[in-house]
Write a protein that holds these residues in place. Sequence first.
Motif, mmCIF file in Angstrom:
data_model
loop_
_atom_site.group_PDB
_atom_site.id
_atom_site.type_symbol
_atom_site.label_atom_id
_atom_site.label_comp_id
_atom_site.label_asym_id
_atom_site.label_seq_id
_atom_site.Cartn_x
_atom_site.Cartn_y
_atom_site.Cartn_z
ATOM 1 N N GLN A 298 1.246 -2.312 3.663
ATOM 2 C CA GLN A 298 2.690 -3.076 3.614
ATOM 3 C C GLN A 298 3.720 -2.183 3.978
ATOM 4 O O GLN A 298 3.928 -1.018 3.652
ATOM 5 N N ARG B 205 -1.667 0.904 -4.711
ATOM 6 C CA ARG B 205 -2.443 0.819 -3.260
ATOM 7 C C ARG B 205 -2.262 -0.188 -2.479
ATOM 8 O O ARG B 205 -1.888 -1.338 -2.989
ATOM 9 N N GLY B 206 -2.155 0.006 -1.126
ATOM 10 C CA GLY B 206 -1.647 -0.820 -0.058
ATOM 11 C C GLY B 206 -2.779 -1.006 0.709
ATOM 12 O O GLY B 206 -3.656 -0.252 0.988
ATOM 13 N N THR B 207 -2.211 -2.095 1.762
ATOM 14 C CA THR B 207 -3.137 -2.345 2.915
ATOM 15 C C THR B 207 -2.350 -2.066 4.173
ATOM 16 O O THR B 207 -2.698 -3.116 5.170
ATOM 17 N N GLN C 44 -1.446 -7.200 -9.404
ATOM 18 C CA GLN C 44 -1.383 -7.215 -7.966
ATOM 19 C C GLN C 44 -0.009 -8.177 -7.928
ATOM 20 O O GLN C 44 0.173 -9.083 -8.456
ATOM 21 N N ARG C 45 0.884 -7.600 -6.895
ATOM 22 C CA ARG C 45 1.846 -8.316 -6.534
ATOM 23 C C ARG C 45 1.574 -9.493 -5.266
ATOM 24 O O ARG C 45 0.607 -9.263 -4.568
ATOM 25 N N PRO C 46 2.621 -10.268 -5.119
ATOM 26 C CA PRO C 46 2.342 -11.358 -4.006
ATOM 27 C C PRO C 46 2.078 -10.803 -2.565
ATOM 28 O O PRO C 46 1.405 -11.271 -1.795
ATOM 29 N N ASN C 47 2.697 -9.599 -2.465
ATOM 30 C CA ASN C 47 2.560 -8.825 -1.254
ATOM 31 C C ASN C 47 1.385 -8.248 -0.913
ATOM 32 O O ASN C 47 0.954 -7.627 0.046
ATOM 33 N N GLY C 48 0.270 -8.360 -1.856
ATOM 34 C CA GLY C 48 -0.765 -7.755 -1.949
ATOM 35 C C GLY C 48 -0.810 -6.258 -2.452
ATOM 36 O O GLY C 48 -2.004 -5.428 -2.410
ATOM 37 N N LEU C 49 0.331 -5.691 -2.826
ATOM 38 C CA LEU C 49 0.070 -4.001 -3.559
ATOM 39 C C LEU C 49 -0.606 -4.403 -4.789
ATOM 40 O O LEU C 49 -0.469 -5.386 -5.543
ATOM 41 N N ASP C 50 -1.355 -3.283 -5.024
ATOM 42 C CA ASP C 50 -2.273 -3.199 -6.166
ATOM 43 C C ASP C 50 -1.649 -2.141 -7.054
ATOM 44 O O ASP C 50 -1.625 -1.037 -6.490
#
Length: 429
Positions: free
Chosen positions: A425, A421-423, A112-118
């Motif tokens: 971003q 996978r994002g939410t 996972q990246r700090p921006n929430g991307l998986d």
Amino acid sequence: MALADSETAMDVASLMQDIGDRAREASRAIALASTDTKNAALQQIAANIRARTADILAANARDLEGMKQRGVTGSYQERATLNAARVEAIAGACEDIAKLTDPVGDEIARWQRPNGLDIARVRTPLGVIGIIYESRPNVTVDAAALAMKAGNAAILRGGSDTIATNQALYVAIAEGLEAVGLPADAVQLVPVTDRAAVGALLTGLNGTVDVIVPRGGKSLVGRVQDEARVPVFSHLEGICHIYVDGAADLTMARDIVVNAKMRRTSICGAAETLLIDRAKADTFAAPLVTALQEAGCEVRADEAVRALVPSAKPATGDDWGTEFLDAIIAVKLVDGVQGALDHIARYGSSHTESIITDDAAVAAQFLNQCDSAIVMHNASTQFADGGEFGMGAEIGIATGRMHARGPVGLEQLTSFHYVVRGTGQTRPA
């Protein structure tokens, strides 16, 4: 596909392009096939091969008779020969591959990246694989089974010497695919022996072929490497070495050396050069050379070895870089593990090398510094085989440094893509 009865008046280029187009179309279906469906196809192919044993052996007998009439060497005929046990082994290999874990969809890594991307790295099929091989009929089935289990379509171009055998085996493959609802075009056998078919395949058939795997002698592999316009998984030669260190157990070394050379002399994992630590030459040279000679091996040695074992024949400079594929071995004294590494770096083909020693530090140096696809400690080079590695059957050994290296099995016949996978971003300006 229907097999051609005649090559006369056939437009080989058009034939091969049609094969490529149909393979590309079939690759979509095989890539999406479930593990259960692919395994069912492999089981059905195995059953078909067993049911067609008589037909396969009859076709093989015709091929062998043609080889005898053309004066083909005995060792080449041996590689092409099938019997009931070998046919059963071919069927069994399909079942073994069915038992292996399906690599398609396997998650290699995830973070996972700090921006929430998986982000995940996931295995995917390569697409369409062109496999060019010579006299071994088992490759027809091994290559097809491995390619399809990894979700790929395969175009098989076997040697002209065994075309009848390959055709008989191909019928079992095509019927097995169709029996479970997969397109027979997922595996296609080139039905002509015209060398132009190889040339066409090496062009990539207008983007329908993703990778080429050659399996055969130096001339075949050299041609593929020179002419291919798509990536190639291959090795040119198997110039394999065994280094017997001064800290080796002599009994172990003798057993391994004889097995590595003489178990099967015609395979690419057979040892071609024996290197002996000069510090123990007085103790090791005569027993090792004598054991090889007693096993029926011709020994070609440097002057230092011949001074200790006069029955050895003198080696020439060419012997150090020769893949004999016969009961012949080159033997040389070297100055310890560094001398062995230097010799291998100069004359080796990056295939398989083995060190025999009880010194863990020396073994570690050899394993870490020897830049070959397979490096071994206290083991015969004849284990350089995908089946022996627990990978099922293999298409071949790759000695390059990109993607596949060593035995080319299921995982090596896949690529990967990234699943992100994002939410919601968005990337800042």
